[in-house]
Design a protein around this motif. Structure first.
Motif, PDB file in Angstrom:
ATOM      1  N   ASN A 149       0.820  -1.206   0.000  1.00  0.00           N
ATOM      2  CA  ASN A 149       0.000   0.000   0.000  1.00  0.00           C
ATOM      3  C   ASN A 149       0.855   1.257   0.000  1.00  0.00           C
ATOM      4  O   ASN A 149       0.524   2.240  -0.656  1.00  0.00           O
ATOM      5  N   HIS A 150       1.942   1.216   0.763  1.00  0.00           N
ATOM      6  CA  HIS A 150       2.811   2.397   0.843  1.00  0.00           C
ATOM      7  C   HIS A 150       3.736   2.514  -0.363  1.00  0.00           C
ATOM      8  O   HIS A 150       4.264   3.578  -0.641  1.00  0.00           O
ATOM      9  N   GLY A 151       3.985   1.404  -1.027  1.00  0.00           N
ATOM     10  CA  GLY A 151       4.882   1.438  -2.176  1.00  0.00           C
ATOM     11  C   GLY A 151       6.358   1.412  -1.806  1.00  0.00           C
ATOM     12  O   GLY A 151       7.208   1.721  -2.615  1.00  0.00           O
ATOM     13  N   HIS A 152       6.668   1.063  -0.549  1.00  0.00           N
ATOM     14  CA  HIS A 152       8.071   0.939  -0.148  1.00  0.00           C
ATOM     15  C   HIS A 152       8.195  -0.099   0.963  1.00  0.00           C
ATOM     16  O   HIS A 152       7.213  -0.449   1.609  1.00  0.00           O
ATOM     17  N   ALA A 153       9.431  -0.571   1.147  1.00  0.00           N
ATOM     18  CA  ALA A 153       9.677  -1.588   2.159  1.00  0.00           C
ATOM     19  C   ALA A 153       9.815  -0.942   3.533  1.00  0.00           C
ATOM     20  O   ALA A 153      10.240   0.191   3.660  1.00  0.00           O
ATOM     21  N   HIS A 154       9.434  -1.671   4.557  1.00  0.00           N
ATOM     22  CA  HIS A 154       9.577  -1.209   5.940  1.00  0.00           C
ATOM     23  C   HIS A 154      10.708  -1.965   6.638  1.00  0.00           C
ATOM     24  O   HIS A 154      11.167  -2.993   6.137  1.00  0.00           O
ATOM     25  N   GLY A 155      11.104  -1.474   7.794  1.00  0.00           N
ATOM     26  CA  GLY A 155      12.106  -2.173   8.600  1.00  0.00           C
ATOM     27  C   GLY A 155      13.516  -1.767   8.223  1.00  0.00           C
ATOM     28  O   GLY A 155      13.730  -0.788   7.508  1.00  0.00           O
TER      29      GLY A 155
HETATM   30 ZN    ZN Z   1       5.456   2.902   4.697  1.00  0.00          ZN
END
Ligand code: ZN
Length: 161
Positions: A149-155
């Motif tokens: 949904n955000h279009g980027h990786a987290h962490g």
């Molecule tokens: Zn995000």
């Protein structure tokens, strides 16, 4: 697991130019984490990573047209210093957002200051460069719904929020 669309990949990389100068590297920092297939990497690099899995190493050479394009000398302009009203100490290397004739914002870099004449360059800093990537795939995993949904990786190595 292999890198393919909507997988999250973590990579170690070193980017050098034709003369061997290191332009960017994850060495000494966090590896980079990204989502494959959403346009977060330059296309040529993403294409080379497709199908790779953790532990694989690859060397990728990208000609300017597969990376940041050829330099466009029409994007180099000399403007008067007064155009930078409000900037206290103008120096070469400074970057500004400028609005082009077509109304798009563009990042320009001050490349030369000669008295009242300031040379600015609207090319991407890596335009015209052949790029050599040395990449090691560290990890490949599924993207979470939130990441997609955000279009980027987290962490680690991705967005922290
Ligand atoms: Zn995000």
């Amino acid at each position: 697991m292999q890198i393919e669309k909507h997988k999250v990949a973590t990579i170690d990389y070193t980017l050098t130019n034709n003369t061997g100068e290191v332009l960017d590297s994850s060495e000494g920092q966090e590896p980079m984490t990204y989502i494959q297939g959403v346009g977060s990497l330059i296309t040529g690099l993403e294409a080379a990573l497709e199908g790779k899995s953790a532990g694989e190493e690859l060397q990728v050479t990208l000609s300017p047209e597969k990376a940041y394009g050829e330099r466009d000398e029409s994007l180099v302009q000399v403007v008067e210093r007064s155009a930078f009203e409000g900037v206290e100490e103008l120096e070469t290397g400074m970057q500004f957002q400028a609005r082009s004739n077509t109304g798009q914002t563009q990042l320009i870099c001050v490349t030369q200051i000669d008295g009242d004449e300031v040379t600015v360059d609207g090319n991407h800093p890596l335009a015209g460069e052949t790029l050599h990537f040395d990449v090691t795939v560290v990890e490949v995993r599924e993207a979470t719904e939130e990441e997609l949904n955000h279009g980027h990786a987290h962490g680690a190595g991705g967005h922290q929020h």
